[in-house]
Design a protein around this motif. Structure first.
Motif, mmCIF file in Angstrom:
data_model
loop_
_atom_site.group_PDB
_atom_site.id
_atom_site.type_symbol
_atom_site.label_atom_id
_atom_site.label_comp_id
_atom_site.label_asym_id
_atom_site.label_seq_id
_atom_site.Cartn_x
_atom_site.Cartn_y
_atom_site.Cartn_z
ATOM 1 N N LEU A 180 -17.112 -54.004 -0.244
ATOM 2 C CA LEU A 180 -16.143 -52.924 -0.072
ATOM 3 C C LEU A 180 -15.271 -52.766 -1.308
ATOM 4 C CD1 LEU A 180 -14.944 -50.769 1.782
ATOM 5 C CD2 LEU A 180 -13.490 -52.540 2.771
ATOM 6 N N ASN A 181 -14.804 -53.871 -1.868
ATOM 7 C CA ASN A 181 -13.993 -53.802 -3.090
ATOM 8 C C ASN A 181 -14.773 -53.183 -4.247
ATOM 9 O OD1 ASN A 181 -11.498 -54.837 -2.236
ATOM 10 N ND2 ASN A 181 -12.238 -56.932 -2.386
ATOM 11 N N PHE A 182 -16.039 -53.566 -4.379
ATOM 12 C CA PHE A 182 -16.858 -53.003 -5.452
ATOM 13 C C PHE A 182 -17.084 -51.506 -5.231
ATOM 14 C CE2 PHE A 182 -21.055 -52.116 -7.417
ATOM 15 C CZ PHE A 182 -20.686 -52.308 -8.736
ATOM 16 N N GLN A 183 -17.328 -51.112 -4.010
ATOM 17 C CA GLN A 183 -17.574 -49.694 -3.735
ATOM 18 C C GLN A 183 -16.315 -48.856 -3.933
ATOM 19 O OE1 GLN A 183 -20.500 -48.152 -3.422
ATOM 20 N NE2 GLN A 183 -21.294 -50.182 -3.869
ATOM 21 N N LEU A 224 -26.836 -56.239 4.808
ATOM 22 C CA LEU A 224 -26.586 -54.840 5.177
ATOM 23 C C LEU A 224 -25.301 -54.309 4.547
ATOM 24 C CD1 LEU A 224 -27.625 -54.720 8.938
ATOM 25 C CD2 LEU A 224 -28.745 -53.602 7.010
ATOM 26 N N ALA A 225 -24.329 -55.190 4.363
ATOM 27 C CA ALA A 225 -23.076 -54.767 3.722
ATOM 28 C C ALA A 225 -23.315 -54.347 2.282
ATOM 29 C CB ALA A 225 -22.051 -55.896 3.769
ATOM 30 N N HIS A 226 -24.323 -54.931 1.636
ATOM 31 C CA HIS A 226 -24.619 -54.594 0.241
ATOM 32 C C HIS A 226 -25.642 -53.474 0.111
ATOM 33 C CE1 HIS A 226 -22.281 -57.940 -1.302
ATOM 34 N NE2 HIS A 226 -22.902 -58.751 -0.469
ATOM 35 N N ILE A 227 -26.771 -53.596 0.800
ATOM 36 C CA ILE A 227 -27.853 -52.623 0.635
ATOM 37 C C ILE A 227 -27.477 -51.276 1.260
ATOM 38 C CG2 ILE A 227 -29.226 -53.095 2.714
ATOM 39 C CD1 ILE A 227 -30.665 -52.678 -0.799
ATOM 40 N N GLY A 228 -26.634 -51.295 2.264
ATOM 41 C CA GLY A 228 -26.200 -50.050 2.896
ATOM 42 C C GLY A 228 -25.390 -49.157 1.973
ATOM 43 N N THR A 229 -24.836 -49.739 0.913
ATOM 44 C CA THR A 229 -24.020 -48.952 -0.015
ATOM 45 C C THR A 229 -24.856 -47.965 -0.810
ATOM 46 O OG1 THR A 229 -24.199 -50.620 -1.763
ATOM 47 C CG2 THR A 229 -22.323 -50.802 -0.252
ATOM 48 N N ILE A 230 -26.155 -48.215 -0.928
ATOM 49 C CA ILE A 230 -27.024 -47.295 -1.667
ATOM 50 C C ILE A 230 -27.070 -45.940 -0.979
ATOM 51 C CG2 ILE A 230 -29.412 -46.881 -2.407
ATOM 52 C CD1 ILE A 230 -29.621 -49.925 -2.841
ATOM 53 N N VAL A 231 -27.014 -45.934 0.345
ATOM 54 C CA VAL A 231 -27.075 -44.690 1.101
ATOM 55 C C VAL A 231 -25.687 -44.226 1.555
ATOM 56 C CG1 VAL A 231 -28.003 -43.619 3.190
ATOM 57 C CG2 VAL A 231 -29.397 -45.235 1.903
ATOM 58 N N LEU A 232 -24.867 -45.155 2.034
ATOM 59 C CA LEU A 232 -23.595 -44.783 2.670
ATOM 60 C C LEU A 232 -22.354 -45.045 1.828
ATOM 61 C CD1 LEU A 232 -24.336 -46.155 6.249
ATOM 62 C CD2 LEU A 232 -24.492 -43.795 5.472
ATOM 63 N N GLY A 233 -22.493 -45.625 0.657
ATOM 64 C CA GLY A 233 -21.318 -45.918 -0.163
ATOM 65 C C GLY A 233 -20.432 -46.955 0.493
ATOM 66 N N PHE A 234 -19.121 -46.750 0.426
ATOM 67 C CA PHE A 234 -18.187 -47.745 0.955
ATOM 68 C C PHE A 234 -18.154 -47.780 2.482
ATOM 69 C CE2 PHE A 234 -15.620 -43.938 0.789
ATOM 70 C CZ PHE A 234 -14.858 -44.013 1.942
ATOM 71 N N ILE A 235 -18.795 -46.820 3.144
ATOM 72 C CA ILE A 235 -18.814 -46.781 4.608
ATOM 73 C C ILE A 235 -19.596 -47.980 5.176
ATOM 74 C CG2 ILE A 235 -19.556 -45.431 6.609
ATOM 75 C CD1 ILE A 235 -17.258 -44.133 5.108
ATOM 76 N N ALA A 236 -20.711 -48.356 4.540
ATOM 77 C CA ALA A 236 -21.540 -49.457 5.049
ATOM 78 C C ALA A 236 -20.782 -50.789 5.113
ATOM 79 C CB ALA A 236 -22.810 -49.592 4.215
ATOM 80 N N PRO A 237 -20.161 -51.245 4.020
ATOM 81 C CA PRO A 237 -19.444 -52.525 4.143
ATOM 82 C C PRO A 237 -18.217 -52.426 5.055
ATOM 83 C CG PRO A 237 -19.129 -51.609 1.956
ATOM 84 C CD PRO A 237 -20.171 -50.777 2.642
ATOM 85 N N ALA A 259 -24.082 -49.641 -10.210
ATOM 86 C CA ALA A 259 -23.855 -49.856 -8.777
ATOM 87 C C ALA A 259 -25.163 -50.168 -8.057
ATOM 88 C CB ALA A 259 -23.190 -48.628 -8.159
ATOM 89 N N LEU A 260 -26.227 -49.492 -8.424
ATOM 90 C CA LEU A 260 -27.535 -49.735 -7.816
ATOM 91 C C LEU A 260 -28.051 -51.140 -8.145
ATOM 92 C CD1 LEU A 260 -29.957 -48.588 -6.242
ATOM 93 C CD2 LEU A 260 -30.861 -47.797 -8.433
ATOM 94 N N VAL A 261 -27.987 -51.518 -9.415
ATOM 95 C CA VAL A 261 -28.477 -52.838 -9.838
ATOM 96 C C VAL A 261 -27.664 -53.952 -9.186
ATOM 97 C CG1 VAL A 261 -28.660 -54.404 -11.820
ATOM 98 C CG2 VAL A 261 -29.475 -52.046 -12.010
ATOM 99 N N PHE A 262 -26.347 -53.838 -9.207
ATOM 100 C CA PHE A 262 -25.516 -54.900 -8.633
ATOM 101 C C PHE A 262 -25.652 -54.965 -7.116
ATOM 102 C CE2 PHE A 262 -22.874 -54.373 -12.623
ATOM 103 C CZ PHE A 262 -23.409 -55.500 -13.227
ATOM 104 N N ALA A 263 -25.866 -53.829 -6.457
ATOM 105 C CA ALA A 263 -26.084 -53.843 -5.005
ATOM 106 C C ALA A 263 -27.385 -54.580 -4.677
ATOM 107 C CB ALA A 263 -26.115 -52.427 -4.455
ATOM 108 N N ILE A 264 -28.409 -54.378 -5.475
ATOM 109 C CA ILE A 264 -29.682 -55.072 -5.248
ATOM 110 C C ILE A 264 -29.525 -56.577 -5.497
ATOM 111 C CG2 ILE A 264 -32.041 -55.346 -6.113
ATOM 112 C CD1 ILE A 264 -32.015 -52.261 -6.543
#
Length: 143
Positions: free
Chosen positions: A83-86, A48-61, A116-121
């Motif tokens: 979080l660091n990546f976002q 969830l810390a990673h996939i949530g970034t697709i919708v919420l950005g740095f807020i998810a992690p 960002a999308l590819v690395f999050a996946i």
């Protein structure tokens, strides 16, 4: 007419013969101690810390780190890495927005978004398997 009296208490404790039900054998919650997560929950919160970034950005992690970070080293590692990546991606978006004045910003914005999308996946897949993941480029601001 009198009603029959119940001789058993309403809230009888554990049986006197020593057979305690499994749900009563668990240690009681102690307010100062975070409860450990199961391996399945660790993987779920980590992904969830990673996939949530697709919708919420740095807020998810950030949410995952604040809510579950103390309960598991694995969840903390994944949420800090995400979080660091976002944060790095957000800085890239700001720079791209500034560069849109000279039109190159539109290209860099799309490249950053796609990366960002590819690395999050990829990170989500690693987290779902319970493996650590390091983004190939990220500013390590949060430790």
């Amino acid at each position: 007419m009198t009603e029959p009296q119940n001789t058993e208490p309403d809230n009888a404790g554990p049986p006197q013969d020593g057979n305690v039900p499994p749900y009563q054998q668990q240690p009681a919650f102690q307010p100062g101690q975070p409860q450990a997560l199961s391996p399945r929950d660790e993987r779920t919160w980590s992904l969830l810390a990673h996939i949530g970034t697709i919708v919420l950005g740095f807020i998810a992690p950030l949410i995952v780190l604040l809510v579950q970070g103390e309960k598991s080293p694995m969840v903390r590692a994944h949420s800090v890495e995400s979080l660091n990546f976002q944060i790095t991606v957000t800085i890239g978006y700001v720079v791209s927005s500034i560069l849109m004045v000279v039109l190159i910003g539109f290209v860099t914005f799309f490249v950053i978004w796609a990366a960002a999308l590819v690395f999050a996946i990829l990170a989500t897949i690693a987290a779902s398997k319970g493996l650590p993941y390091k983004y190939p480029f990220a500013l390590r601001l949060v430790k």
